[in-house]
Scaffold this motif. Structure first.
Motif, PDB file in Angstrom:
ATOM      1  N   ILE A 378       0.867  -1.177   0.000  1.00 31.89           N
ATOM      2  CA  ILE A 378       0.000   0.000   0.000  1.00 31.89           C
ATOM      3  C   ILE A 378       0.903   1.226   0.000  1.00 31.89           C
ATOM      4  N   SER A 379       0.679   2.151  -0.919  1.00 34.00           N
ATOM      5  CA  SER A 379       1.609   3.274  -1.055  1.00 34.00           C
ATOM      6  C   SER A 379       0.893   4.560  -1.431  1.00 34.00           C
ATOM      7  N   ALA A 380       1.582   5.670  -1.141  1.00 31.93           N
ATOM      8  CA  ALA A 380       1.149   6.996  -1.569  1.00 31.93           C
ATOM      9  C   ALA A 380       2.315   7.653  -2.295  1.00 31.93           C
ATOM     10  N   GLY A 381       2.026   8.277  -3.422  1.00 29.95           N
ATOM     11  CA  GLY A 381       3.083   8.893  -4.216  1.00 29.95           C
ATOM     12  C   GLY A 381       2.763  10.322  -4.592  1.00 29.95           C
ATOM     13  N   TYR A 382       3.805  11.067  -4.888  1.00 28.71           N
ATOM     14  CA  TYR A 382       3.636  12.476  -5.266  1.00 28.71           C
ATOM     15  C   TYR A 382       4.624  12.834  -6.360  1.00 28.71           C
TER      16      TYR A 382
END
Length: 412
Positions: A378-382
């Motif tokens: 599970i990841s969040a990217g920018y």
């Protein structure tokens, strides 16, 4: 969210270099006593010069060198032995090759990595800032470097010459270890100077099967993410006004790719190549009196993103990671329109003001996330704003954030 991701990515180098990774292992002292405990097992390309040891996980740390211990190892991972050896210094980098064989060498006490131990010979490797070397030790002998001298022949046609002394060395060892067994000299003459090829030959010399690595160095992944993106103007343009309103696009994104582990036993540091398929619906609007001007366009993207990922917390069934990389964006723009709407009459006009959008551009990406039970990521990217046009006094820029889930195929 954007500020949090940025802070984590800035802090990640500090976290990376301060990490300790104590795993079960052993130390053989100079008096041949064996100490059981925990070794700080690090990701590295070069052979270690020192290592840290604890008799208990929360015990005092001792530092050993190749001069004050005979050997050490990490269970089910790697083992090293301390030996006094001759080390050739000739370069193998094609840009730094000499015009004649470089026969220089030094003698030092170093840690050799054990690649394969058998009844006849043991194969070692040693890597420093100059190059990788391989050593062979017979049953009652000392490690001897398998020598390869590369140099650049300048006379006539310029070419790299491979001085393969290691072929003759191996031929002598094969005849000595297994007398009476015929040696395929033609096959031996084509033997590459590399770990895989040498391991296969040494297994033959030791008359043993070549065991496969317990840990795979690669894995594949595929997943789905929610992509949040928005376009804005910058520079000398009406749409760059602070009063301009930007519409945020929320659309799904597909991801797939491959991970290559720097050290598959530890699994902390890996190189990821990701392919993502995504789209966005963009709109920027500004009001001038009774008129509202809108610029809207859709974009379809295929993005290839090489990135480096580090597991800051690396337990067996739970990992916390950060990553950083750069993407190559292949973009297709459709439905690019300028519209002027009169709020009094309700009439609208499509204005003929097309802009040229770039078909290919580059972006930066940062990512943080967790891995659960070795399978669910599970990841969040920018991705900070990047120009998608190329004008002198103004540009259109796009920023992206994403929240996604990947399924990891493999055992790591």
């Amino acid at each position: 969210m954007k500020r949090f991701l940025t802070m984590v990515l800035i802090a990640s180098p500090i976290l990376v270099f301060s990490q300790k990774n104590f795993d079960k292992g052993y130390v053989v002292t100079k008096s041949n006593d064996t100490l059981r405990g925990f070794i700080d097992y690090k990701e590295r390309k070069k052979n270690p010069t020192t290592f840290d040891f604890r008799s208990a996980m929360d015990g005092k740390t001792q530092t050993f060198t190749s001069n004050n211990c005979n050997a050490y190892g990490v269970d089910d991972a790697e083992s090293f032995e301390s030996h006094v050896v001759d080390i050739t210094m000739g370069e193998t980098d094609i840009d730094r090759l000499s015009s004649a064989p470089d026969l220089s060498s030094r003698t030092d006490t170093v840690f050799l990595r054990v690649l394969q131990a058998g009844k006849n010979v043991t194969l070692y490797s040693y890597v420093d800032k100059v190059k990788e070397r391989f050593y062979l030790k017979s049953k009652n002998g000392t490690p001897t470097e398998l020598i390869r001298h590369l140099y650049m022949q300048e006379e006539g046609v310029k070419r790299v010459v491979n001085g393969n002394q290691y072929i003759r060395q191996l031929l002598d060892v094969m005849r000595e270890s297994n007398p009476g067994i015929a040696v395929d000299q033609e096959k031996l003459s084509k033997l590459e100077y590399g770990e895989d090829a040498l391991l296969e030959l040494v297994a033959e010399i030791n008359q043993q099967k070549l065991t496969k690595p317990k840990h795979s160095s690669t894995r594949f992944f595929a997943g789905l993410a929610l992509n949040r993106s928005w376009a804005s103007y910058s520079g000398a343009h009406d749409f760059a006004s602070p009063t301009a309103k930007v519409k945020v696009s929320y659309l799904p994104m597909l991801t797939t790719g491959i991970d290559v582990f720097f050290n598959p036993v530890i699994g902390k540091l890996l190189f990821r190549t990701e392919l993502s398929l995504q789209m966005s619906k963009n709109e920027i609007a500004i009001r001038r009196g009774d008129d509202i001007y809108k610029h809207s366009f859709d974009q379809y993207l295929a993005v290839i993103t090489p990135q480096v990922i580090y597991n800051m917390y690396n337990a067996d069934h739970f990992k916390v990671f950060v990553g950083i990389g750069g993407g190559v964006n292949f973009m297709l723009t459709r439905n690019d329109e300028y519209v002027a709407l009169n709020t009094v009459s309700g009439e609208s006009d499509v204005l003929n003001k097309p802009l040229k959008m770039e078909a290919v551009n580059y972006s930066f990406q940062g990512i943080v996330g967790v891995v659960l039970n070795k399978k669910i990521e599970i990841s969040a990217g920018y991705s900070p704003y990047m120009p998608i046009s190329n004008y002198g006094v103004f540009n259109i820029n796009v920023e992206r954030m994403r929240l996604g889930v990947n399924y990891l195929f493999g055992k790591k």
